[in-house]
Design a protein around this motif. Sequence first.
Motif, PDB file in Angstrom:
ATOM      1  N   ALA A 130     -30.623  60.140 -14.606  1.00 45.54           N
ATOM      2  CA  ALA A 130     -30.952  58.719 -14.557  1.00 45.54           C
ATOM      3  C   ALA A 130     -32.346  58.460 -15.121  1.00 45.54           C
ATOM      4  N   GLU A 131     -33.292  59.338 -14.832  1.00 39.20           N
ATOM      5  CA  GLU A 131     -34.641  59.179 -15.371  1.00 39.20           C
ATOM      6  C   GLU A 131     -34.652  59.343 -16.892  1.00 39.20           C
ATOM      7  N   GLU A 132     -33.871  60.271 -17.393  1.00 40.10           N
ATOM      8  CA  GLU A 132     -33.768  60.450 -18.844  1.00 40.10           C
ATOM      9  C   GLU A 132     -33.092  59.239 -19.481  1.00 40.10           C
ATOM     10  N   ALA A 133     -32.052  58.728 -18.840  1.00 36.87           N
ATOM     11  CA  ALA A 133     -31.377  57.525 -19.342  1.00 36.87           C
ATOM     12  C   ALA A 133     -32.336  56.345 -19.339  1.00 36.87           C
ATOM     13  N   LEU A 134     -33.153  56.234 -18.312  1.00 34.29           N
ATOM     14  CA  LEU A 134     -34.137  55.159 -18.231  1.00 34.29           C
ATOM     15  C   LEU A 134     -35.118  55.234 -19.388  1.00 34.29           C
ATOM     16  N   GLU A 135     -35.584  56.418 -19.683  1.00 34.75           N
ATOM     17  CA  GLU A 135     -36.526  56.597 -20.791  1.00 34.75           C
ATOM     18  C   GLU A 135     -35.901  56.181 -22.128  1.00 34.75           C
ATOM     19  N   LEU A 136     -34.669  56.644 -22.372  1.00 34.67           N
ATOM     20  CA  LEU A 136     -33.985  56.287 -23.614  1.00 34.67           C
ATOM     21  C   LEU A 136     -33.697  54.788 -23.692  1.00 34.67           C
ATOM     22  N   ALA A 137     -33.239  54.219 -22.596  1.00 34.31           N
ATOM     23  CA  ALA A 137     -32.919  52.790 -22.568  1.00 34.31           C
ATOM     24  C   ALA A 137     -34.166  51.951 -22.799  1.00 34.31           C
ATOM     25  N   THR A 138     -35.281  52.380 -22.249  1.00 34.36           N
ATOM     26  CA  THR A 138     -36.540  51.658 -22.435  1.00 34.36           C
ATOM     27  C   THR A 138     -36.969  51.712 -23.895  1.00 34.36           C
TER      28      THR A 138
END
Length: 67
Positions: free
Chosen positions: A42-50
């Motif tokens: 989820a943290e990696e997805a957050l970084e990519l989404a941001t």
Amino acid sequence: MDRIKELTQELQTAVGKEKVITMNKLAFAYYHSDPVKTKELAEEALELATQQNFQLGIATAYNNIGV
């Protein structure tokens, strides 16, 4: 576990928003079996989404982190 395998395979070829979506789905799939993996994904997805300014991906990632 079949869903996790399926999503892991999808993640290998996913790009852009599809990668964020798949990563968030995979994070949620790990929720009961591996909460640490859920948070990492989820943290990696957050970084990519941001980086992509993908608001739905950001919201879903935050939801997965807080689950």
